[in-house]
Design an enzyme around this catalytic site. Structure first.
Site, PDB file in Angstrom:
ATOM      1  N   LYS A 203      -0.984   0.116  -4.495  1.00 15.92           N
ATOM      2  CA  LYS A 203      -0.792  -0.352  -3.666  1.00 15.92           C
ATOM      3  C   LYS A 203      -0.923  -2.095  -3.322  1.00 15.92           C
ATOM      4  CE  LYS A 203      -1.191   1.361   0.238  1.00 15.92           C
ATOM      5  NZ  LYS A 203      -0.275   1.254   1.293  1.00 15.92           N
ATOM      6  N   ASP A 231       4.007  -0.989  -2.640  1.00 16.71           N
ATOM      7  CA  ASP A 231       4.339  -0.745  -2.264  1.00 16.71           C
ATOM      8  C   ASP A 231       2.766  -1.400  -0.668  1.00 16.71           C
ATOM      9  OD1 ASP A 231       3.490  -0.499   1.212  1.00 16.71           O
ATOM     10  OD2 ASP A 231       2.518   1.681   0.364  1.00 16.71           O
ATOM     11  N   ASN A 233       3.093  -2.639   2.212  1.00 20.04           N
ATOM     12  CA  ASN A 233       3.082  -2.775   2.989  1.00 20.04           C
ATOM     13  C   ASN A 233       3.760  -3.383   3.737  1.00 20.04           C
ATOM     14  OD1 ASN A 233       0.154  -0.824   2.927  1.00 20.04           O
ATOM     15  ND2 ASN A 233       1.597  -0.058   4.009  1.00 20.04           N
ATOM     16  N   ASN A 279       7.178   4.791   5.191  1.00 20.84           N
ATOM     17  CA  ASN A 279       6.686   5.185   5.931  1.00 20.84           C
ATOM     18  C   ASN A 279       5.877   4.457   7.172  1.00 20.84           C
ATOM     19  OD1 ASN A 279       4.102   3.832   3.970  1.00 20.84           O
ATOM     20  ND2 ASN A 279       2.538   4.815   5.629  1.00 20.84           N
ATOM     21  N   HIS A 330       3.783  10.501   2.340  1.00 25.43           N
ATOM     22  CA  HIS A 330       2.148   9.924   2.344  1.00 25.43           C
ATOM     23  C   HIS A 330       0.666  10.129   2.481  1.00 25.43           C
ATOM     24  CE1 HIS A 330       0.223   7.370   5.712  1.00 25.43           C
ATOM     25  NE2 HIS A 330       0.598   6.342   4.340  1.00 25.43           N
ATOM     26  N   ASN A 332      -3.032   8.988   4.034  1.00 26.67           N
ATOM     27  CA  ASN A 332      -4.084   8.524   4.079  1.00 26.67           C
ATOM     28  C   ASN A 332      -5.516   8.060   3.482  1.00 26.67           C
ATOM     29  OD1 ASN A 332      -3.890   6.296   5.677  1.00 26.67           O
ATOM     30  ND2 ASN A 332      -3.314   7.351   7.154  1.00 26.67           N
ATOM     31  N   HIS A 359      -4.810   9.690  -1.481  1.00 25.96           N
ATOM     32  CA  HIS A 359      -6.152   9.075  -1.758  1.00 25.96           C
ATOM     33  C   HIS A 359      -6.939   9.887  -2.150  1.00 25.96           C
ATOM     34  CE1 HIS A 359      -4.217   5.887   0.866  1.00 25.96           C
ATOM     35  NE2 HIS A 359      -5.088   5.312   1.049  1.00 25.96           N
ATOM     36  N   ARG A 413     -11.104   1.832  13.080  1.00 27.17           N
ATOM     37  CA  ARG A 413     -10.745   1.495  11.354  1.00 27.17           C
ATOM     38  C   ARG A 413     -10.761  -0.125  12.109  1.00 27.17           C
ATOM     39  NH1 ARG A 413      -6.537   3.421   6.592  1.00 27.17           N
ATOM     40  NH2 ARG A 413      -6.847   1.279   5.087  1.00 27.17           N
TER      41      ARG A 413
END
Lengths: 433, 433
Positions: A203, A231, A233, A279, A330, A332, A359, A413
């Protein structure tokens, strides 16, 4: 003649939908928006049937999902656990016009709210079907083409601890800090030693790109032959994305969401040697036609929580096969119900071209399923032997994590807000670099 | 603990695949290639399990299909009826390079031979799953969104009888001739009176287009408000297709395969007001990308016999929904096992936009399922209440139709050759008009 089985099927109407928000410890993992808070939020649902069979589902936490699940709850009572198509249509009639970030115009009859709310209900219905019938969820999806599903080591830049704030003490974890290539390699080594993963995802988007490029090169040197991904993002400009793509031409199996938007991704895709994965710019069926027209991507990171459950994920797999896109998965922050569902799905998809993200190593120490964390074998998760998803709730653990949720007072979040407690001037506007 | 259900599942390995070629009477129905022969060929398969549960499938007849089913037969022994994904992969390894008309380069891992051979096996496995578990096939596909599936009145130009040839006597049927608009309207009236269909399809390409346009206009006048379609099976040039499209702008819900090829269809699509439908230029997942690029069609006539079974047909439905294509259903001469499978599938597809085609009224008087022909109610077939497909074989009827197949000595369908016995100079080269 009504057989035993038919009698059982007739009792498989939904009598309740139990919705349990939970929280669990999450390390301070960095991304382009900020840093993970000390608690991740999640929602567990139980579809209860007249026959006493209970099916399990898990999805994201937060007020939106809770509100929407509560909104549809009473409307499911009396429906059969086999009627997932009809349940989705009912959700569409209730939530189809619900505004939610990323919502489309509904022209193909769906909305992100429907897909995200339907997903855990569909999974729970399939779990209940399997448990009632004595078959695994993967058997309800055409059966496995692999006995275990490969996952990747999902690396994060991270702080050594959640800092002390507002009288709360600092919270440490066993992973230590990862702020530079050496820290990233050490984290990878721990993760691979512990779980046996055969692919690595980093990440990124947290530090300047040169530093993250150096981390990938260090990983390539430390783990020769292992497929690597990065990634950020969407944290990079088109120019940065293209530069990184060339610098990591030899190292990456794919480059995930380097920049924002289908047009930007298409521009990058034309200039870099590896496929782009996403994603972010293709997260619903509505997004696919434009992505095809533009040539935005080469790999979809599917996610049954986002795409409306397991059967719609199989449709997505069919689309990937049809248009020549690779398929990865993907993740989370999640616990074992989600991992089991991901694994039953992944086992049934012939064209799952890449190891899936998860994760789980970051969060599995506060598992709510009986028996504790599911165990990877050589980097893959064996399909739980069932029936259904092959996992059962640990009621005490569920109560403990629900209590943690209640005491937290959290409803959303907020990675950015949490980072700003330490760095008040943090600007998460993308692209950052 | 092994529950009763699990024990039953463990017995659900395949011990035999019984392949029974059959023949049944078919009226002299005209199309652009010729005319239906007195016997239609079909194949019935039975997937037999160790537990004694038997699942049924039905597919096209002829030597190719028989050879391929026989080729894979022994390789299925010992596999589970739940392992349809793995069965398809095994078929791919056996038949993937089998040449067959229309075969693609296999780049997405399939071939028409695999899809057509896998289809009845998958249906039989799903039937056996449902029968073993006490649920309907539709329940294994996400459950019904409609309790009955609408079908259309499938009209054909036809002769009054199969002519006498080679010492065989002429064979009449109860339908009479249909060679002009009045005959077509009379046939429609009979079919609607008998079955209650609410849509009408005319198989065309048999007579000059002006005559067939007149038939559609006569149908529109006789049955105001009923959706109409015409299907010349690619018999028309682009110019003829466009002219007919304009002449029938007010009458047609869609225009099916007016001309050959995806490029030709795209050219017509740009010039006519109604969507073009196809079961000729998009018949496999490989065909979809080019059809999308060119804009060849607006409606896919799905067919689980061609597209590789029920679950792949659901993938196709997902693609149709995603790209904005309508979805209808194609039919060849078939009996009740196929009709039951089509109905379970059609009941599970939310975006089934049109009434499905079926030849069933032309062939259902020689049914091989117990209880005789399935019965339409107001033009729709109620989903058989199951378990499985909800139909069982009549062993005597199966033996009778198999004997008819054996005595016929036939191995192929040859509409052109059969027509040429009456019209030796018949030229089926397309486009005809």
């Amino acid at each position: 003649m009504v057989t035993d089985q038919q009698a059982r099927v007739q009792g498989l109407t939904i009598t309740d939908l139990i919705i349990t928000p939970i929280a669990f410890a999450d390390p301070p993992l960095l991304n382009s928006w900020g840093v993970h808070e000390p608690l991740a939020l999640r929602t567990v649902i139980q579809v209860v049937t007249a026959a006493g069979v209970v099916g399990l589902g898990e999805c994201g936490g937060g007020a939106n999902r809770l509100n929407q699940l509560n909104q549809v709850r009473s409307q499911l009572i009396g429906m059969s656990i086999f009627d997932t198509n009809a349940i989705e249509q009912r959700l569409l009639s209730i939530l189809g016009t619900t505004g939610e970030a990323g919502e489309k115009d509904g022209s193909v009859g769906r909305s992100p709210a429907v897909s995200a709310t339907f997903s855990p209900i569909e999974v729970a219905c399939l779990d209940a079907q399997g448990k009632a019938l004595g078959v695994r969820v993967v058997d309800l999806l055409g059966g496995p083409v692999r006995d275990a599903v490969p996952y990747s080591a999902y690396l994060f830049y991270k702080w050594a601890e959640h800092p002390a704030h507002d009288g709360s003490p600092a919270i440490t974890d066993g992973w230590g800090a990862a702020r530079d290539p050496a820290g990233v390699v050490a984290q990878a080594q721990t993760m691979i030693d512990t779980y046996g993963f055969g692919s690595i995802k980093l990440k990124a988007g947290a530090f300047p790109p040169d530093q993250e490029v150096a981390a990938i090169k260090a990983l390539a040197e430390a783990f020769p032959g292992l497929p690597l991904r990065i990634d950020p993002n969407g944290a990079w400009t088109e120019a940065t994305s293209v530069r990184v793509g060339h610098e990591l031409a030899a190292e990456l199996e794919y480059l995930e969401d380097p920049t924002l938007g289908r047009a930007g991704m298409a521009a990058v895709a034309r200039q870099v040697p590896m496929p782009l994965a996403t994603n972010m710019c293709v997260i619903a069926f509505d997004d696919i036609p434009e992505a095809l027209d533009l040539g935005s991507i080469g790999v979809v990171l599917s996610d049954h929580h986002v795409w409306g459950g397991l059967r719609h994920s199989l449709e997505l797999a069919g689309i990937c096969r049809t248009v020549g896109w690779g398929m990865s998965m993907h993740s989370n922050s999640h616990l074992g119900i989600s991992l089991a569902a991901m694994t039953h799905l992944g086992a049934a998809v012939p064209n799952l071209s890449y190891a899936c993200d998860t994760h789980y190593p970051w969060n599995s120490d506060q598992e709510i399923i009986a028996g504790g964390a599911l165990e990877f074998v050589d980097g893959s998760l064996p399909v739980p032997p069932g029936p259904g998803l092959g996992v059962e709730l640990d009621p005490d653990a569920l109560a403990r994590q629900h209590e943690l949720f209640v005491r937290s007072g959290r409803t959303e979040r907020d990675d950015t807000g949490y980072l700003r407690r330490s760095q008040p001037d943090y600007d998460p506007t993308l692209p950052r670099f």
